[in-house]
Design a protein around this motif. Structure first.
Motif, short mmCIF file in Angstrom:
data_model
loop_
_atom_site.label_atom_id
_atom_site.label_comp_id
_atom_site.label_asym_id
_atom_site.label_seq_id
_atom_site.Cartn_x
_atom_site.Cartn_y
_atom_site.Cartn_z
N PHE A 56 -2.81 7.22 4.33
CA PHE A 56 -2.48 8.61 4.68
C PHE A 56 -2.75 9.76 3.62
O PHE A 56 -2.66 10.74 3.89
CB PHE A 56 -1.05 8.85 5.39
N ILE A 68 -6.07 5.55 11.88
CA ILE A 68 -6.18 6.71 10.99
C ILE A 68 -7.18 7.34 10.70
O ILE A 68 -7.77 8.67 10.90
CB ILE A 68 -5.55 6.38 9.42
N ARG A 69 -8.52 6.59 11.00
CA ARG A 69 -9.87 7.09 10.92
C ARG A 69 -10.08 7.85 12.06
O ARG A 69 -11.01 8.72 12.36
CB ARG A 69 -10.87 6.14 10.90
N HIS A 78 4.58 9.69 6.60
CA HIS A 78 3.66 9.43 7.76
C HIS A 78 4.32 8.10 8.43
O HIS A 78 3.59 8.01 9.77
CB HIS A 78 2.38 9.53 7.24
N LYS A 130 -2.10 11.06 12.71
CA LYS A 130 -1.64 11.54 11.69
C LYS A 130 -0.18 11.06 11.29
O LYS A 130 0.32 11.26 9.94
CB LYS A 130 -1.05 13.25 12.26
N ASN A 131 0.42 10.45 12.08
CA ASN A 131 1.74 10.02 11.96
C ASN A 131 1.99 8.54 12.74
O ASN A 131 1.19 8.52 13.88
CB ASN A 131 3.00 10.84 12.48
N MET A 132 2.65 7.79 12.21
CA MET A 132 2.64 6.09 12.99
C MET A 132 4.22 5.82 13.09
O MET A 132 5.03 5.79 12.02
CB MET A 132 2.02 5.48 12.01
N ALA A 146 -4.17 -0.22 11.68
CA ALA A 146 -3.59 1.10 10.96
C ALA A 146 -4.78 1.94 10.72
O ALA A 146 -5.18 3.27 10.73
CB ALA A 146 -2.74 1.09 9.99
N ASP A 147 -5.59 1.27 10.01
CA ASP A 147 -7.06 1.90 9.19
C ASP A 147 -7.68 2.59 10.40
O ASP A 147 -8.51 3.60 10.24
CB ASP A 147 -7.77 0.92 8.44
#
Lengths: 142, 119
Positions: free
Chosen positions: B72, B40-41, B83, B45-47, B36-37
């Motif tokens: 987020f 996001i990096r 998110h 924007k959404n998961m 996830a990190d």
């Protein structure tokens, strides 16, 4: 049906799946229904995780998991040789305030308390820790 | 019952969809957080987390959800959890979510299009 089931395993997070399989198969062999099997798997996974993380603090060691019926109750005993760690001494979790924190804690013990009917801790004469989890009315009468 | 967690990632209508296979426990929690990190990096924007093939999820899995929501950012937990949506959790996982009060924060769906449309 019947008989005590015992597993002794090294304490390592990659052994958790083996512990869950053992609890699942042992409880099923005693005739426990699937919802209660899930509760027991959850409670033991959380308790063994606590032993690895908070008891042994990720140092090497072992844990013995034994499962047996007592009438219609299912009894799980976890024995380890970690420094004293009594999960029952922790205060009850306030879920809402915990979830609002950046690093919440206490989820595992909360799940154990919801998944079983009784949880007790004692220090055996030989040292170490013994945690007993009891789930009532889940083993069919013989 | 495997002890490892497989994570397949797809982009659908601008949303990162993570399909998880295996247990989310104290052993695999970090694998989910790290994936996830990384996303996001990379700009996610959404998961949506598809839990259809998750064999087990306990408190470690829910701590991972909490940490991912925190990645987020947002003014409060509700804004952070907005998110992240969950798809197809088993009855056992739904019970754990409810027991720990996560059902007040995170939306759960049975249909991917509905989950994506809810952002």
């Amino acid at each position: 049906m019947g008989g005590k089931h015992t597993l002794v395993t090294d304490v390592a997070l990659d052994k958790l799946a083996e512990v869950r399989r053992f609890v699942e198969s042992s409880a099923r062999s005693l005739g426990v229904n699937e919802t209660a099997v899930s509760d027991l798997v959850l409670a033991v996974d959380e308790a063994v995780t606590n032993i690895i993380v908070h008891g042994y603090k990720h140092q090497p060691g072992s844990v013995e998991v034994s499962i047996d019926a007592d009438g219609t109750a299912l009894i799980v005993r976890l024995r380890d040789k970690a420094p004293g760690f009594d999960p029952c001494s922790y205060p009850k979790l306030n879920l809402r305030s915990s979830l609002e924190k950046d690093t919440p804690g206490g989820f595992g013990l909360h799940l154990i308390n919801k998944a079983v009917d009784d949880i007790s801790y004692r220090i055996p004469h030989a040292g170490g820790n013994e945690l007993t989890l009891v789930k009532q009315n889940v083993v069919p009468s013989r | 019952m495997s002890s490892t967690l497989e994570i397949a990632v797809a982009e659908e209508k601008g949303v990162s969809v993570l399909r998880l296979k295996g247990p989310v426990d104290a052993n695999t929690q970090k694998d989910l957080e790290e994936k996830a990190d990384e996303l996001i990096r990379g700009g996610a924007k959404n998961m949506v987390l598809d839990l259809k093939e998750v064999s087990y999820m306990g408190s470690a899995g829910l701590r991972a959800l909490h940490i991912i929501a925190g990645m987020f950012g947002g003014d409060d937990q509700s804004a952070r959890f907005a998110h992240v949506k969950l798809l197809n959790p088993s009855d056992e996982v739904r019970r754990v979510l409810k027991t720990l009060g996560f059902d007040n924060y995170i939306d759960v769906f049975d249909d991917l299009d509905e989950a994506i449309g809810a952002f």
